[in-house]
Design a protein around this motif. Structure first.
Motif, PDB file in Angstrom:
ATOM      1  N   MET A 193     -31.072  24.751 -16.145  1.00  0.00           N
ATOM      2  CA  MET A 193     -30.007  23.662 -15.794  1.00  0.00           C
ATOM      3  C   MET A 193     -30.551  22.611 -14.929  1.00  0.00           C
ATOM      4  N   SER A 194     -30.475  21.459 -15.520  1.00  0.00           N
ATOM      5  CA  SER A 194     -31.075  20.131 -14.839  1.00  0.00           C
ATOM      6  C   SER A 194     -30.457  19.848 -13.740  1.00  0.00           C
ATOM      7  N   LEU A 195     -31.098  18.992 -12.762  1.00  0.00           N
ATOM      8  CA  LEU A 195     -30.226  18.757 -11.579  1.00  0.00           C
ATOM      9  C   LEU A 195     -29.057  18.120 -11.623  1.00  0.00           C
ATOM     10  N   SER A 196     -28.846  17.153 -12.577  1.00  0.00           N
ATOM     11  CA  SER A 196     -27.870  16.157 -12.823  1.00  0.00           C
ATOM     12  C   SER A 196     -26.678  17.171 -13.461  1.00  0.00           C
ATOM     13  N   SER A 197     -27.125  17.983 -14.368  1.00  0.00           N
ATOM     14  CA  SER A 197     -25.924  18.563 -14.888  1.00  0.00           C
ATOM     15  C   SER A 197     -25.402  19.673 -13.861  1.00  0.00           C
ATOM     16  N   HIS A 198     -26.093  20.129 -12.962  1.00  0.00           N
ATOM     17  CA  HIS A 198     -25.789  20.822 -11.961  1.00  0.00           C
ATOM     18  C   HIS A 198     -24.786  20.168 -11.018  1.00  0.00           C
ATOM     19  N   VAL A 199     -25.268  18.955 -10.746  1.00  0.00           N
ATOM     20  CA  VAL A 199     -24.251  17.970  -9.862  1.00  0.00           C
ATOM     21  C   VAL A 199     -23.171  17.682 -10.518  1.00  0.00           C
ATOM     22  N   GLU A 200     -23.076  17.521 -11.936  1.00  0.00           N
ATOM     23  CA  GLU A 200     -21.660  17.127 -12.434  1.00  0.00           C
ATOM     24  C   GLU A 200     -20.915  18.695 -12.495  1.00  0.00           C
ATOM     25  N   GLU A 201     -21.350  19.907 -12.477  1.00  0.00           N
ATOM     26  CA  GLU A 201     -20.675  20.795 -12.380  1.00  0.00           C
ATOM     27  C   GLU A 201     -20.060  21.121 -11.022  1.00  0.00           C
ATOM     28  N   LEU A 202     -20.854  20.770  -9.866  1.00  0.00           N
ATOM     29  CA  LEU A 202     -20.211  20.677  -8.588  1.00  0.00           C
ATOM     30  C   LEU A 202     -19.011  19.789  -8.537  1.00  0.00           C
ATOM     31  N   LYS A 203     -19.256  18.655  -9.179  1.00  0.00           N
ATOM     32  CA  LYS A 203     -18.278  17.523  -8.901  1.00  0.00           C
ATOM     33  C   LYS A 203     -16.945  18.149  -9.736  1.00  0.00           C
ATOM     34  N   LYS A 204     -17.319  18.733 -10.708  1.00  0.00           N
ATOM     35  CA  LYS A 204     -15.966  19.350 -11.471  1.00  0.00           C
ATOM     36  C   LYS A 204     -15.405  20.439 -10.743  1.00  0.00           C
ATOM     37  N   LYS A 205     -15.971  21.333  -9.916  1.00  0.00           N
ATOM     38  CA  LYS A 205     -15.398  22.411  -9.068  1.00  0.00           C
ATOM     39  C   LYS A 205     -14.868  21.699  -7.852  1.00  0.00           C
ATOM     40  N   HIS A 206     -15.278  20.561  -7.292  1.00  0.00           N
ATOM     41  CA  HIS A 206     -14.888  19.772  -6.203  1.00  0.00           C
ATOM     42  C   HIS A 206     -13.430  19.120  -6.732  1.00  0.00           C
ATOM     43  N   GLN A 207     -13.361  18.887  -7.804  1.00  0.00           N
ATOM     44  CA  GLN A 207     -12.161  18.245  -8.355  1.00  0.00           C
ATOM     45  C   GLN A 207     -10.886  19.199  -8.514  1.00  0.00           C
ATOM     46  N   VAL A 208     -11.416  20.342  -9.098  1.00  0.00           N
ATOM     47  CA  VAL A 208     -10.526  21.397  -9.038  1.00  0.00           C
ATOM     48  C   VAL A 208      -9.936  21.961  -7.766  1.00  0.00           C
ATOM     49  N   LEU A 209     -10.899  22.196  -6.679  1.00  0.00           N
ATOM     50  CA  LEU A 209     -10.460  22.525  -5.519  1.00  0.00           C
ATOM     51  C   LEU A 209      -9.455  21.305  -4.927  1.00  0.00           C
ATOM     52  N   SER A 210      -9.938  20.110  -5.281  1.00  0.00           N
ATOM     53  CA  SER A 210      -8.974  18.849  -4.635  1.00  0.00           C
ATOM     54  C   SER A 210      -7.586  19.326  -5.127  1.00  0.00           C
ATOM     55  N   ASN A 211      -7.474  19.454  -6.380  1.00  0.00           N
ATOM     56  CA  ASN A 211      -6.240  19.511  -7.289  1.00  0.00           C
ATOM     57  C   ASN A 211      -5.311  20.949  -6.671  1.00  0.00           C
ATOM     58  N   GLN A 212      -6.308  21.936  -6.221  1.00  0.00           N
ATOM     59  CA  GLN A 212      -5.319  23.166  -5.624  1.00  0.00           C
ATOM     60  C   GLN A 212      -5.033  22.936  -4.229  1.00  0.00           C
ATOM     61  N   VAL A 213      -5.878  22.306  -3.505  1.00  0.00           N
ATOM     62  CA  VAL A 213      -5.484  21.573  -2.174  1.00  0.00           C
ATOM     63  C   VAL A 213      -4.075  20.915  -2.235  1.00  0.00           C
ATOM     64  N   ASP A 214      -4.012  19.866  -3.067  1.00  0.00           N
ATOM     65  CA  ASP A 214      -2.860  18.912  -3.406  1.00  0.00           C
ATOM     66  C   ASP A 214      -1.681  19.734  -3.747  1.00  0.00           C
TER      67      ASP A 214
END
Length: 56
Positions: A1-22
């Motif tokens: 997994m490249s660094l950029s794809s790893h960062v993108e995956e982390l951003k997706k997880k961050h967004q999911v958590l943000s939605n869960q918090v809301d």
């Protein structure tokens, strides 16, 4: 997994958590400890994204 794809995956997880918090904050009777834990996880992801982005 490249660094950029790893960062993108982390951003997706961050967004999911943000939605869960809301959703948790809107739901009646949600435990404040659960919300705090979600926020901690979200912050850890944000810090990891920032760290990896700085390395790139």
């Amino acid at each position: 997994m490249s660094l950029s794809s790893h960062v993108e995956e982390l951003k997706k997880k961050h967004q999911v958590l943000s939605n869960q918090v809301d959703e948790a904050q809107r739901a009646p009777g949600t435990n404040n400890l659960q919300i705090a834990e979600l926020k901690k996880q979200k912050l850890r992801l944000k810090e990891e994204i920032a760290r990896l982005s700085a390395e790139a």
